[in-house]
Scaffold this motif. Structure first.
Motif, PDB file in Angstrom:
ATOM      1  N   UNK A   1       0.807  -1.214  -0.600  1.00 52.24           N
ATOM      2  CA  UNK A   1       0.110  -0.062   0.078  1.00 52.24           C
ATOM      3  C   UNK A   1       1.195   1.116   0.064  1.00 52.24           C
ATOM      4  N   UNK A   2       2.525   1.165  -0.513  1.00 55.06           N
ATOM      5  CA  UNK A   2       3.077   2.475  -0.206  1.00 55.06           C
ATOM      6  C   UNK A   2       2.547   3.353  -0.926  1.00 55.06           C
ATOM      7  N   UNK A   3       2.206   3.146  -1.994  1.00 52.21           N
ATOM      8  CA  UNK A   3       2.046   3.562  -3.420  1.00 52.21           C
ATOM      9  C   UNK A   3       0.981   4.985  -3.198  1.00 52.21           C
ATOM     10  N   UNK A   4      -0.397   3.793  -2.350  1.00 50.44           N
ATOM     11  CA  UNK A   4      -1.995   4.100  -1.909  1.00 50.44           C
ATOM     12  C   UNK A   4      -2.355   3.966  -3.375  1.00 50.44           C
ATOM     13  N   UNK A   5      -3.543   4.771  -4.080  1.00 50.69           N
ATOM     14  CA  UNK A   5      -4.234   4.269  -4.806  1.00 50.69           C
ATOM     15  C   UNK A   5      -3.855   4.460  -6.667  1.00 50.69           C
TER      16      UNK A   5
ATOM     17  N   UNK B   1     -11.319   2.582 -11.354  1.00 49.12           N
ATOM     18  CA  UNK B   1     -11.499   4.352 -12.373  1.00 49.12           C
ATOM     19  C   UNK B   1     -10.898   4.762 -12.678  1.00 49.12           C
ATOM     20  N   UNK B   2      -9.462   3.934 -12.392  1.00 53.97           N
ATOM     21  CA  UNK B   2      -8.280   4.339 -12.871  1.00 53.97           C
ATOM     22  C   UNK B   2      -7.926   3.743 -14.588  1.00 53.97           C
ATOM     23  N   UNK B   3      -6.747   4.088 -15.044  1.00 50.82           N
ATOM     24  CA  UNK B   3      -6.614   4.460 -16.162  1.00 50.82           C
ATOM     25  C   UNK B   3      -4.921   3.624 -16.402  1.00 50.82           C
TER      26      UNK B   3
ATOM     27  N   UNK C   1      -1.777   8.082  -5.654  1.00 51.94           N
ATOM     28  CA  UNK C   1      -1.602   8.659  -4.546  1.00 51.94           C
ATOM     29  C   UNK C   1      -0.602   8.622  -3.350  1.00 51.94           C
ATOM     30  N   UNK C   2      -0.197   7.812  -2.856  1.00 48.71           N
ATOM     31  CA  UNK C   2       0.963   7.961  -1.955  1.00 48.71           C
ATOM     32  C   UNK C   2       2.334   8.046  -2.422  1.00 48.71           C
ATOM     33  N   UNK C   3       2.015   8.108  -3.605  1.00 49.49           N
ATOM     34  CA  UNK C   3       3.850   7.463  -3.915  1.00 49.49           C
ATOM     35  C   UNK C   3       3.596   7.056  -5.618  1.00 49.49           C
TER      36      UNK C   3
END
Length: 358
Positions: free
Chosen positions: A144-148, A245-247, A271-273
């Motif tokens: 989860x380090x990169x978030x969404x 929702x991603x692309x 969102x976080x990385x």
């Protein structure tokens, strides 16, 4: 297959990619190359001598009829992937099937059905998932380090790299397409994996053939057949929408007048990385204390290589019965997207993906 003994593997197709598989298998004692075949028998005989392979079969039919063979590697032109994979599964063999899994979606569907009926392991050897950099990024994504991860950019742009002009590589009926199905399938597979395997729901894409039909942009891979034909694209671009929702944007080419280092690349925007992989260089990107905080990723000097790790995973799946991470459904997903990109290019419209197999 006997416990403690090597898994006996037959190689169908002794050309360039078949040779790569043979080289790797000689590094992994748990695998034994038991037999080899090729439509050009002298090549199979040469490989058998080169790698000290016990048996050479004059046809894939005879190789698949050998009860002592546990698994096969199918390394032939794309048009034969589905027929040989289905035949191998029905013969009770585990299968490592070269990418793309199938020539088109209908053939991919037939492979899925055969795999489920046979209850054997079928793995697509997408070696980019097994690169050290890919695995390091995947580890951070899973934590989860990169978030969404809301967007990814992937591609493989060659400026002058059309392979084997006029051979099966450049004939739609034999290859299924150009750089999109050759290079794009790798980048689609790796990107979706690193993004956490969200489900693709729609595609908008376009393909172009600006150089190949004029016999320009020729690369060094393969021997051209100037009496042959070129009816595939030499560049493809697409935007894939995902169910979270991603692309994902994709750009691939065999030939394009563009400044490029010809390396495959993936960029993840979270969102976080963030994360970036280009060739054998990688980076994790973050912000701390209002400043950029990036971490370089490198490949160890003595790394055993992605294909060795990939082969060991295949052998482990055979031993345990687990699904490979590049399972038959990952192959089906890739073919579903590829077909939709070609369809979108022909119609000029967005294509909604029909998940008739789950």
């Amino acid at each position: 297959m006997t416990a403690g003994k090597p898994i006996r593997i037959g190689i169908i197709g002794s050309g360039n990619i078949g040779n790569v598989h043979m080289e790797v298998m000689k590094k992994v004692p748990e695998a034994e190359i038991a037999a080899v075949t090729d439509v050009y028998l002298p090549l199979a005989e040469a490989r058998a001598k080169q790698y000290n392979i016990e048996r050479v079969y004059e046809s894939s039919d005879k190789l698949l009829a050998d009860p002592s063979i546990d698994a096969v590697v199918i390394a032939v032109s794309n048009e034969w992937h589905a027929p040989l994979a289905i035949q191998a599964l029905e013969a009770g063999k585990h299968v490592m099937l070269e990418k793309p899994m199938a020539l088109n979606l209908e053939s991919a569907r037939q492979i899925v059905e055969a795999e489920r009926k046979a209850g054997k392991v079928l793995m697509i050897p997408h070696q980019l998932r097994w690169e050290v950099l890919s695995q390091a990024v995947k580890q951070q994504v899973d934590k989860g380090a990169l978030g969404h991860i809301y967007h990814a950019k992937a591609g493989w742009m060659r400026r002058k790299g059309i392979p084997g002009w006029g051979t099966w590589f450049t004939q739609m009926g034999k290859s299924g397409g150009g750089p999109l199905i050759d290079l794009g399938v790798h980048m689609l597979d790796l990107s979706l994996y690193l993004m956490g395997n969200p489900k693709p729901v729609s595609v908008y894409g376009a393909t172009y053939a600006e150089f190949g039909p004029r016999k320009k942009g020729i690369g060094s891979w393969g021997t051209p057949n100037w009496e042959g034909q070129y009816d595939v694209e030499d560049l493809a671009t697409a935007l894939i929408k995902l169910d979270n929702g991603a692309t994902l944007s994709l750009d691939v080419s065999w030939a394009a007048l563009i400044e490029t280092d010809s390396q495959p690349y993936v960029q993840l925007l979270g969102s976080e990385g963030g994360a970036s992989i280009r060739g054998n260089k990688g980076k994790l990107l973050a912000e701390m204390f209002d400043r950029e905080a990036d971490v370089d990723l490198t490949v160890p000097e003595l790394d055993e290589g992605p294909r060795v790790r990939m082969l060991r995973h295949f052998l482990s799946c055979i031993e345990t019965g687990q699904q490979p991470i590049t399972s038959v459904m990952t192959g089906y997903t890739n073919n579903l997207i590829l077909d939709a990109i070609y369809q979108s290019s022909q119609t000029g419209n967005e294509v909604k993906l029909n998940w008739d197999i789950e």
